[in-house]
Scaffold this motif. Structure first.
Motif, mmCIF file in Angstrom:
data_model
loop_
_atom_site.group_PDB
_atom_site.id
_atom_site.type_symbol
_atom_site.label_atom_id
_atom_site.label_comp_id
_atom_site.label_asym_id
_atom_site.label_seq_id
_atom_site.Cartn_x
_atom_site.Cartn_y
_atom_site.Cartn_z
ATOM 1 N N TRP A 173 80.047 -15.969 68.375
ATOM 2 C CA TRP A 173 78.616 -16.236 68.285
ATOM 3 C C TRP A 173 78.035 -16.277 69.692
ATOM 4 C CZ3 TRP A 173 78.607 -20.466 71.257
ATOM 5 C CH2 TRP A 173 79.707 -21.324 71.197
ATOM 6 N N ASP A 174 76.742 -15.990 69.812
ATOM 7 C CA ASP A 174 76.111 -15.998 71.137
ATOM 8 C C ASP A 174 74.781 -16.739 71.162
ATOM 9 O OD1 ASP A 174 74.569 -14.289 69.697
ATOM 10 O OD2 ASP A 174 74.863 -12.528 70.961
ATOM 11 N N ASN A 175 74.329 -17.235 70.018
ATOM 12 C CA ASN A 175 73.066 -17.959 69.951
ATOM 13 C C ASN A 175 73.312 -19.290 69.260
ATOM 14 O OD1 ASN A 175 70.498 -18.977 69.446
ATOM 15 N ND2 ASN A 175 69.629 -16.972 68.977
ATOM 16 N N LEU A 176 73.159 -20.367 70.006
ATOM 17 C CA LEU A 176 73.460 -21.682 69.452
ATOM 18 C C LEU A 176 72.320 -22.254 68.623
ATOM 19 C CD1 LEU A 176 75.277 -23.320 72.496
ATOM 20 C CD2 LEU A 176 76.297 -22.547 70.363
ATOM 21 N N ASN A 177 71.203 -21.554 68.532
ATOM 22 C CA ASN A 177 70.076 -22.051 67.752
ATOM 23 C C ASN A 177 70.031 -21.438 66.357
ATOM 24 O OD1 ASN A 177 69.080 -23.641 69.917
ATOM 25 N ND2 ASN A 177 68.210 -21.809 70.850
ATOM 26 N N ASN A 178 70.342 -20.158 66.275
ATOM 27 C CA ASN A 178 70.405 -19.470 64.993
ATOM 28 C C ASN A 178 71.628 -18.567 65.007
ATOM 29 O OD1 ASN A 178 67.759 -20.042 63.399
ATOM 30 N ND2 ASN A 178 67.088 -19.677 65.503
ATOM 31 N N ILE A 179 72.576 -18.844 64.133
ATOM 32 C CA ILE A 179 73.846 -18.116 64.125
ATOM 33 C C ILE A 179 73.922 -17.242 62.881
ATOM 34 C CG2 ILE A 179 76.357 -18.346 64.025
ATOM 35 C CD1 ILE A 179 76.121 -20.929 65.558
ATOM 36 N N GLU A 180 74.298 -16.001 63.101
ATOM 37 C CA GLU A 180 74.527 -15.078 61.992
ATOM 38 C C GLU A 180 76.021 -14.832 61.852
ATOM 39 O OE1 GLU A 180 72.290 -11.532 62.581
ATOM 40 O OE2 GLU A 180 70.366 -12.461 62.053
ATOM 41 N N VAL A 181 76.530 -15.015 60.660
ATOM 42 C CA VAL A 181 77.944 -14.805 60.380
ATOM 43 C C VAL A 181 78.059 -13.596 59.458
ATOM 44 C CG1 VAL A 181 80.075 -15.808 59.486
ATOM 45 C CG2 VAL A 181 78.376 -17.275 60.579
ATOM 46 N N SER A 182 78.584 -12.525 59.982
ATOM 47 C CA SER A 182 78.751 -11.304 59.194
ATOM 48 C C SER A 182 80.235 -11.032 59.005
ATOM 49 C CB SER A 182 78.075 -10.119 59.875
ATOM 50 O OG SER A 182 78.569 -9.952 61.188
ATOM 51 N N PRO A 183 80.625 -10.429 57.901
ATOM 52 C CA PRO A 183 82.049 -10.268 57.604
ATOM 53 C C PRO A 183 82.657 -9.009 58.195
ATOM 54 C CG PRO A 183 80.761 -9.532 55.739
ATOM 55 C CD PRO A 183 79.770 -10.012 56.770
ATOM 56 N N VAL A 184 83.949 -9.102 58.485
ATOM 57 C CA VAL A 184 84.763 -7.924 58.772
ATOM 58 C C VAL A 184 85.144 -7.335 57.413
ATOM 59 C CG1 VAL A 184 86.924 -7.087 59.776
ATOM 60 C CG2 VAL A 184 85.629 -8.910 60.918
ATOM 61 N N LEU A 185 84.749 -6.103 57.161
ATOM 62 C CA LEU A 185 84.939 -5.493 55.845
ATOM 63 C C LEU A 185 86.203 -4.649 55.820
ATOM 64 C CD1 LEU A 185 81.252 -4.418 55.108
ATOM 65 C CD2 LEU A 185 82.429 -6.530 54.460
ATOM 66 N N LEU A 186 87.096 -4.990 54.895
ATOM 67 C CA LEU A 186 88.384 -4.308 54.768
ATOM 68 C C LEU A 186 88.576 -3.893 53.313
ATOM 69 C CD1 LEU A 186 90.514 -6.929 56.761
ATOM 70 C CD2 LEU A 186 89.474 -4.852 57.691
ATOM 71 N N THR A 187 89.207 -2.752 53.114
ATOM 72 C CA THR A 187 89.494 -2.295 51.752
ATOM 73 C C THR A 187 90.937 -1.822 51.654
ATOM 74 O OG1 THR A 187 88.802 0.006 52.195
ATOM 75 C CG2 THR A 187 87.103 -1.545 51.430
ATOM 76 N N LYS A 188 91.502 -2.050 50.479
ATOM 77 C CA LYS A 188 92.840 -1.543 50.172
ATOM 78 C C LYS A 188 92.846 -1.159 48.693
ATOM 79 C CE LYS A 188 97.796 -2.504 50.432
ATOM 80 N NZ LYS A 188 98.849 -3.496 50.728
ATOM 81 N N GLY A 189 92.890 0.133 48.437
ATOM 82 C CA GLY A 189 92.786 0.593 47.062
ATOM 83 C C GLY A 189 91.460 0.156 46.478
ATOM 84 N N GLU A 190 91.502 -0.541 45.355
ATOM 85 C CA GLU A 190 90.300 -1.021 44.693
ATOM 86 C C GLU A 190 89.913 -2.441 45.112
ATOM 87 O OE1 GLU A 190 90.790 -0.645 40.516
ATOM 88 O OE2 GLU A 190 91.142 1.527 40.569
ATOM 89 N N THR A 191 90.657 -3.032 46.047
ATOM 90 C CA THR A 191 90.354 -4.394 46.517
ATOM 91 C C THR A 191 89.471 -4.330 47.753
ATOM 92 O OG1 THR A 191 92.447 -5.245 45.669
ATOM 93 C CG2 THR A 191 91.317 -6.572 47.315
ATOM 94 N N LYS A 192 88.376 -5.066 47.717
ATOM 95 C CA LYS A 192 87.439 -5.121 48.831
ATOM 96 C C LYS A 192 87.419 -6.545 49.373
ATOM 97 C CE LYS A 192 84.509 -1.457 46.911
ATOM 98 N NZ LYS A 192 83.140 -1.080 46.481
ATOM 99 N N LEU A 193 87.728 -6.680 50.640
ATOM 100 C CA LEU A 193 87.837 -7.994 51.276
ATOM 101 C C LEU A 193 86.756 -8.148 52.336
ATOM 102 C CD1 LEU A 193 89.272 -10.683 51.888
ATOM 103 C CD2 LEU A 193 90.825 -9.413 53.385
ATOM 104 N N ALA A 194 85.910 -9.162 52.185
ATOM 105 C CA ALA A 194 84.907 -9.521 53.191
ATOM 106 C C ALA A 194 85.438 -10.732 53.951
ATOM 107 C CB ALA A 194 83.576 -9.831 52.533
ATOM 108 N N LEU A 195 85.868 -10.514 55.183
ATOM 109 C CA LEU A 195 86.511 -11.551 55.991
ATOM 110 C C LEU A 195 85.483 -12.161 56.945
ATOM 111 C CD1 LEU A 195 89.053 -13.052 56.918
ATOM 112 C CD2 LEU A 195 89.563 -11.106 58.431
ATOM 113 N N TYR A 196 84.973 -13.325 56.593
ATOM 114 C CA TYR A 196 84.013 -14.036 57.432
ATOM 115 C C TYR A 196 84.776 -14.935 58.414
ATOM 116 C CZ TYR A 196 80.491 -12.832 53.866
ATOM 117 O OH TYR A 196 79.661 -12.181 52.995
#
Length: 681
Positions: A173-196
């Motif tokens: 993070w780089d802003n201590l007043n408003n933080i945005e948390v976006s996921p690292v998106l990974l897929t394996k076959g039909e499984t979709k993983l959003a890694l926050y």
């Protein structure tokens, strides 16, 4: 989520109906090894224990390879220190190269935005996509409070490994007043993983941001329900104060699983988050004991996490290389029951010592049951006995006692004497177990990262008791406590001087603006102090930003000093100021002090520190520092050696008022003596 069980009786959590067989297809299943709080480099100055953290970390990596996992997920505090020693970095690099490099293909895809997910890299990318390095076992990690980013570039020790393409550092993070948390998106076959991921922030700040809804979780652009949402954070889960923790129900309700780092007690199996319906928490705990408390005595495991579409399963893998640790709580009353009633203090003390010798011998034998037979597991255990007493005469010298077990116990602080807490409100007696539970709330060995609370409480109690000699006049309690915390937890020995100089400048600006006289200076100071206390949260925010965004000055070790200590060259520091003069309490003879933070640095390096925990008396010395919470009294120092830029630009009358402001007026000594930390033992 509905719950089902596989053939081994292990619960499977799912957001949809689970097939009755509980079987999953490998080509659609993520296999992830989850660990937190590895604290590499802990006790690296102790030859008997310096390899503990590395041996267990190697076991974790080997478990990942043996179980053919897709990647390793770490929950922060990979390193024990913010600035790990070169030898620690070398060992860590060698282990990651040994187990993470190879020709085995990575079987899952990264479909995210690297510039958003890895912002601190010059060339953002997931490491196994780099054509110049063969990654067989990817590692994803956030940073913790021990290895958090520092300086205006916000660089963490973890970033050294990320720059070498050995790990993927996310959750920044780089802003201590408003933080945005976006996921690292990974897929394996039909499984979709959003890694926050969210790297460590101070608990009260994150608590406030979450409460004020100033943290935004940005989900995948497509249907969020199609993704398994996994959140990794590194914060207090246990309540240590009104805001010094993160309530479980602050986690977004659409998170399927939370990997909770920072807490060292192993609670590996999923637990339903308090106040949430479909969110589970996995708390792996630490892989090495960094403090001798009950939470560390729980058997240590890592998690083998399997995710298939919207289902997950956790298998716990016991670590075989962990040093045995046994702990016992007991009361002096229990020990002295068989001692003659008319026995004198010396006889009672001898009886106590003999009893404790037999007890420790028994605990050493109990520790043998914790041996796994692994060739790299240490056989000499850690032993801690906490003795709760009512009378100090019912104690003995714990240091001398520990010498009897030099070759049998790994730690040299076996016995800890504690004053027995008051009885329960109903007047009933409290047994040793209840006392231990009660002390868990206040024990310095169990609290994490709250040296700032110790400092603030010291001055608050002094004010309530009317102890005017222990009050601050120029500096603020909140600012000083945050500076001490940064010095102790992060070994940032410039923090105190930076905060002190900043606050002095603010006081000077205020007094000059008010055009005070000698008769009104004390009243104006008191008014300024009250205004500042009313804005303590705002001040804390300013101190946080100042310490996190500043560029640390280059430091040089003094002769015979340890790394990171500042030294004076040709009698001056880097700012051109002369060394301060310290007046000895005995004869008032001036002597040259060490540079800022040098004494605190050498003492802090010699102390055994737990998880972000510290002692107020280890804080760095400074030429304008106020009294620290110490039971050994306070020294005095001349304030003439350090003047702010604003003070130099004032008139001679203004300078005189500023000098008057900065003196310890309550001292019977010279009026030009300001208070400094006392480093005496």
């Amino acid at each position: 989520m509905d719950a089902s069980f596989d053939d081994d009786g292990i619960p499977i959590q799912t957001g949809e109906v689970v097939p009755s067989t509980g079987e999953v297809a490998d080509e659609h299943t993520f296999k992830i090894l989850v660990a937190t709080d590895n604290h590499l480099g802990y006790c690296d100055n102790n030859p008997a224990r310096e390899s503990d953290s590395f041996d267990t970390f190697e076991e974790i990596l080997k478990l990942a390879v043996d179980n053919d996992v897709d990647f390793v997920l770490l929950g922060g505090d990979l390193f024990h220190e913010n600035k790990p020693r070169p030898n620690v970095l070398r060992k860590t690099t060698e282990l990651l190269q040994k187990y993470c490099l190879g020709s085995k293909p990575v079987s899952f895809q990264y479909v995210g935005n690297p510039e958003r997910d890895f912002p601190n890299a010059d060339e953002p990318e997931v490491n196994y996509y780099n054509p110049n390095i063969n990654i067989a076992l990817p590692v994803f990690t956030i940073h913790g409070n021990h290895d958090d980013p520092i300086g205006h570039t916000k660089t963490s020790a973890v970033d050294h490994l990320a720059a070498a393409k050995l790990v993927n550092h996310f959750g920044q993070w780089d802003n201590l007043n408003n933080i945005e948390v976006s996921p690292v998106l990974l897929t394996k076959g039909e499984t979709k993983l959003a890694l926050y991921g969210l790297g460590h922030l101070k608990d009260d700040r994150l608590n406030r941001l979450m409460h004020d809804k100033k943290i935004t979780f940005i989900g995948p652009e497509e249907d969020r329900k199609a993704w398994f949402n996994l959140f990794v954070l590194h914060q207090n889960r246990v309540k240590h104060g009104p805001k010094n923790y993160i309530p479980e129900n602050y986690v977004p309700g659409y998170m399927d699983l939370v990997v909770w780092g920072h807490e060292h007690e192993c609670r590996i199996h999923q637990e339903l988050a308090e106040g949430l319906v479909n969110t589970y928490i996995c708390q792996p705990g630490s892989s090495v004991a960094t403090s001798l408390c009950h939470g560390e005595a729980v058997e240590k495991h890592v998690a083998l996490l399997k995710i298939n579409r919207r289902m997950f399963r956790i298998e716990k893998l016991k670590l075989q290389t962990v040093r045995p640790f046994v702990m016992r709580d007991i009361t002096a009353k229990e020990i002295l029951e068989r001692c003659p009633k008319n026995a004198g203090p010396k006889e009672r003390s001898r009886h106590m010592e003999k009893y404790m010798e037999n007890l420790v011998t028994s605990l050493i034998q109990d520790a043998d049951d914790l041996l796994t037979g692994h060739p790299k597991q240490p056989t000499i255990p850690l032993v801690r006995v906490r003795v709760f007493h009512d009378d100090v005469e019912d104690t003995f010298n714990p240091i001398r006692f520990s010498q009897k077990f030099v070759d049998k116990v790994a730690n040299d602080d076996i016995i800890m004497f504690k004053k027995t807490p008051v009885k329960r409100e109903d007047g009933a007696e409290i047994d040793a177990h209840e006392i231990g539970v009660l002390m868990m709330q206040h024990d310095e060995d169990d609290l994490e990262g709250h040296v700032e609370t110790i400092v603030e409480n010291y001055f608050t109690q002094a004010r309530n008791k009317g102890e005017t000699n222990s009050l601050l006049e120029v500096l603020s309690e909140r600012g000083l406590s945050e500076a001490v915390k940064s010095a102790v937890d992060k070994e940032d020995y410039q923090a105190i001087s930076v905060v002190v100089e900043s606050q002095i400048e603010k006081v000077i600006e205020y007094l000059i603006k008010k055009n005070v006289t000698e008769d009104s200076v004390e009243d104006e100071l008191e008014e300024f102090r009250q205004r500042r206390n009313n804005m303590s949260d705002q001040e804390k925010k300013e101190v946080d930003e100042m310490l996190s965004q500043r560029k640390p000055k280059k430091t040089k070790p003094s002769n015979g000093g340890s790394d990171g200590e500042e030294s004076f060259e040709n009698g001056n520091n880097e700012d051109g100021d002369s060394p301060i003069e310290v007046l000895d309490d005995e004869d008032d003879a001036p002597s040259t002090s060490r540079s800022r933070g040098a004494r605190g640095a050498s003492r802090a390096r010699g102390a055994t520190r737990g998880r972000g925990r510290g002692r107020g008396k280890n804080a760095a010395s400074d030429d304008t520092s106020p009294p620290a919470p110490s039971s050994r009294g306070r020294g005095r120092a001349s304030a003439s050696g350090s003047r702010s830029k604003n003070a130099k630009e004032t008139s001679s009358r203004g300078k005189s008022l500023v000098q008057t402001t900065l003196t310890a007026r309550r001292s019977p000594r010279k009026a030009s003596q300001a208070m400094v930390f006392d480093d005496s033992d």
